[in-house]
Design a protein around this motif. Structure first.
Motif, PDB file in Angstrom:
ATOM      1  N   ASP A  30       8.612  11.698   7.851  1.00 48.94           N
ATOM      2  CA  ASP A  30       8.009  10.318   7.938  1.00 48.94           C
ATOM      3  C   ASP A  30       9.090   9.684   8.902  1.00 48.94           C
ATOM      4  OD1 ASP A  30       6.271  10.762   5.880  1.00 48.94           O
ATOM      5  OD2 ASP A  30       7.312   9.588   4.552  1.00 48.94           O
ATOM      6  N   THR A  46      -1.574   5.448   9.099  1.00 50.88           N
ATOM      7  CA  THR A  46      -1.474   6.267   8.021  1.00 50.88           C
ATOM      8  C   THR A  46      -2.060   5.666   6.618  1.00 50.88           C
ATOM      9  OG1 THR A  46       0.195   7.216   6.520  1.00 50.88           O
ATOM     10  CG2 THR A  46       0.685   4.943   7.402  1.00 50.88           C
ATOM     11  N   ASP A  48      -0.650   6.355   3.913  1.00 52.01           N
ATOM     12  CA  ASP A  48       0.435   6.491   2.954  1.00 52.01           C
ATOM     13  C   ASP A  48       1.076   4.964   2.925  1.00 52.01           C
ATOM     14  OD1 ASP A  48       3.010   6.418   1.910  1.00 52.01           O
ATOM     15  OD2 ASP A  48       3.386   8.564   2.431  1.00 52.01           O
ATOM     16  N   ASP A  50       3.432   3.582   1.154  1.00 56.29           N
ATOM     17  CA  ASP A  50       4.650   3.222   1.378  1.00 56.29           C
ATOM     18  C   ASP A  50       5.317   3.541   2.828  1.00 56.29           C
ATOM     19  OD1 ASP A  50       4.894   2.888  -1.296  1.00 56.29           O
ATOM     20  OD2 ASP A  50       5.290   5.003  -1.756  1.00 56.29           O
TER      21      ASP A  50
END
Ligand SMILES: [Zn+2]
Length: 155
Positions: A30, A46, A48, A50
């Motif tokens: 990341d 992304t 994702d 977070d």
């Protein structure tokens, strides 16, 4: 996870690299992606949430599942002009050049009817691209599926 979006972005001419080149399971993955984004002035797309939060300005969380909705998201943010340009290889991101006659003739999947078509070549993948067929299908999908922002004076 956004491989199809990546291919579309390359068809639209955007310089797009995939995180697949980074070893899976790399605990620094990341951080590495965000470093690459910062260093190469890229935007990290992304799924994702977070990671997107951590990335701040450098990252965009892509929520939709369908590729057209994903593109719509980028259009709405003013990041993408949804037109097929055939300037970049959809597989490897290499800049395409005009194909030579020999390259067209040696390609099994080249169309029989070549008048009025323009051919392009990826020197890296040895892949032939041309206007019409696939490019037109993608262009139509974008035309039908994506709402462009209305610019001042267009209304
Ligand atoms: Zn290529």
């Amino acid at each position: 996870m956004l491989g199809t979006l990546g291919r579309y972005l390359r068809f639209m001419g955007y310089d797009t690299i995939s995180a697949n080149s980074i070893t899976p399971g790399n605990t620094r993955e990341d951080s590495l992606l965000l470093e690459i984004a910062a260093h190469e002035t890229r935007v990290l797309l992304t799924r994702d949430r977070d990671l997107a939060k951590r990335g701040g300005e450098l990252a965009i969380f892509i929520n939709p599942v369908s590729v057209l909705n994903q593109i719509q998201e980028l259009v709405d943010r003013g990041l993408v002009d949804p037109r097929i340009r055939l300037t970049r290889c959809s597989l490897c991101n290499e800049i395409l050049r005009r194909a030579r006659d020999r390259e067209i003739l040696n390609t099994r999947y080249a169309p029989e009817q070549r008048a009025r078509l323009k051919f392009y070549w990826c020197v890296h993948c040895k892949k032939l691209y041309w206007t019409g067929s696939h490019a037109d299908d993608l262009a139509n999908r974008l035309k039908i599926g994506i709402q462009r922002p209305v610019l001042p004076g267009e209304r």
